[in-house]
Design a protein around this motif. Structure first.
Motif, PDB file in Angstrom:
ATOM      1  N   PRO A  88       0.828  -1.209   0.000  1.00 30.26           N
ATOM      2  CA  PRO A  88       0.000   0.000   0.000  1.00 30.26           C
ATOM      3  C   PRO A  88       0.863   1.261   0.000  1.00 30.26           C
ATOM      4  N   VAL A  89       0.507   2.231  -0.831  1.00 25.10           N
ATOM      5  CA  VAL A  89       1.245   3.479  -0.930  1.00 25.10           C
ATOM      6  C   VAL A  89       0.277   4.645  -0.720  1.00 25.10           C
ATOM      7  N   ILE A  90       0.661   5.534   0.198  1.00 25.48           N
ATOM      8  CA  ILE A  90      -0.124   6.722   0.496  1.00 25.48           C
ATOM      9  C   ILE A  90       0.592   7.934  -0.099  1.00 25.48           C
ATOM     10  N   ALA A  91      -0.104   8.681  -0.925  1.00 29.30           N
ATOM     11  CA  ALA A  91       0.454   9.899  -1.522  1.00 29.30           C
ATOM     12  C   ALA A  91       0.471  11.009  -0.479  1.00 29.30           C
ATOM     13  N   LEU A  92       1.595  11.713  -0.380  1.00 31.95           N
ATOM     14  CA  LEU A  92       1.726  12.880   0.495  1.00 31.95           C
ATOM     15  C   LEU A  92       2.076  14.075  -0.376  1.00 31.95           C
ATOM     16  N   THR A  93       1.239  15.108  -0.347  1.00 31.40           N
ATOM     17  CA  THR A  93       1.544  16.273  -1.171  1.00 31.40           C
ATOM     18  C   THR A  93       0.830  17.518  -0.674  1.00 31.40           C
ATOM     19  N   ALA A  94       1.463  18.639  -0.915  1.00 31.32           N
ATOM     20  CA  ALA A  94       0.845  19.937  -0.620  1.00 31.32           C
ATOM     21  C   ALA A  94       0.034  20.412  -1.815  1.00 31.32           C
ATOM     22  N   ASP A  95       0.199  19.755  -2.953  1.00 27.98           N
ATOM     23  CA  ASP A  95      -0.482  20.133  -4.188  1.00 27.98           C
ATOM     24  C   ASP A  95      -1.868  19.498  -4.236  1.00 27.98           C
ATOM     25  N   VAL A  96      -2.842  20.202  -3.687  1.00 30.35           N
ATOM     26  CA  VAL A  96      -4.201  19.678  -3.680  1.00 30.35           C
ATOM     27  C   VAL A  96      -5.076  20.370  -4.725  1.00 30.35           C
ATOM     28  N   ILE A  97      -4.464  21.203  -5.537  1.00 29.73           N
ATOM     29  CA  ILE A  97      -5.228  21.944  -6.537  1.00 29.73           C
ATOM     30  C   ILE A  97      -5.187  21.275  -7.910  1.00 29.73           C
ATOM     31  N   SER A  98      -4.011  20.806  -8.346  1.00 25.57           N
ATOM     32  CA  SER A  98      -3.909  20.282  -9.701  1.00 25.57           C
ATOM     33  C   SER A  98      -4.516  18.891  -9.859  1.00 25.57           C
ATOM     34  N   ARG A  99      -4.608  18.112  -8.784  1.00 26.45           N
ATOM     35  CA  ARG A  99      -5.219  16.784  -8.850  1.00 26.45           C
ATOM     36  C   ARG A  99      -6.253  16.636  -7.745  1.00 26.45           C
ATOM     37  N   ARG A 100      -7.339  15.996  -8.106  1.00 22.69           N
ATOM     38  CA  ARG A 100      -8.318  15.656  -7.078  1.00 22.69           C
ATOM     39  C   ARG A 100      -7.832  14.402  -6.374  1.00 22.69           C
ATOM     40  N   PRO A 101      -8.111  14.245  -5.099  1.00 20.29           N
ATOM     41  CA  PRO A 101      -7.641  13.066  -4.366  1.00 20.29           C
ATOM     42  C   PRO A 101      -7.997  11.742  -5.047  1.00 20.29           C
ATOM     43  N   GLN A 102      -9.164  11.646  -5.667  1.00 20.23           N
ATOM     44  CA  GLN A 102      -9.566  10.402  -6.320  1.00 20.23           C
ATOM     45  C   GLN A 102      -8.658  10.035  -7.491  1.00 20.23           C
TER      46      GLN A 102
END
Length: 143
Positions: A88-102
């Motif tokens: 399992p891999v969890i994405a960590l990012t401050a960029d929440v604008i260019s991609r939707r979490p889904q």
């Protein structure tokens, strides 16, 4: 801030990948406070080396790194033939604008945590991702 307490259940082996030394240190402190073993990697190539040598319960993957992005690391991991491909891999990012979490699910991630990281969101995401066997939960926004 409330006192951190170890969460119930078994200690987990967690690989945290981030090119920022401060982020590595903060997350390592969180993980150890909750009783988990943390291995740090500062690049995508280093992460793939660790994944080829050691089994992890979950990987925390920064998205924006020089050389190889977190997305490229997950693509390589999922395309591999070894058992690590299902980690399992969890994405960590401050960029929440260019991609939707889904969108991270379609890219091969199991979950998403936004930066700055909230301890409760991170730990909840780790619990979901490293849940019992194949009953792992799909992507949800945590953090």
């Amino acid at each position: 801030m409330s006192e951190l307490k170890a969460m119930p259940g078994r200690p987990l082996s967690v690989l945290h990948v981030d090119d920022d030394p401060m982020n590595l240190r903060v997350v390592q402190e969180i993980l150890t406070a909750f009783g988990h073993a943390a291995v740090m990697a500062s690049s995508g190539a280093e992460a793939l080396e660790h994944l080829g040598r050691q089994t992890f319960d979950v990987v925390l993957m920064d998205i924006h790194m020089p050389g190889m992005t977190g997305i490229e690391v997950v693509e390589k991991l999922r395309a591999s033939v070894g058992p690590e491909r299902n980690t399992p891999v969890i994405a960590l990012t401050a960029d929440v604008i260019s991609r939707r979490p889904q969108e991270y699910t379609a890219l091969g991630f199991n979950d998403f945590v936004s930066k700055p990281i909230l301890v409760s969101g991170l730990i909840a995401s780790i619990q979901r991702a490293a849940g019992p066997g194949e009953a792992r939960q799909p992507l949800s926004r945590a953090g």
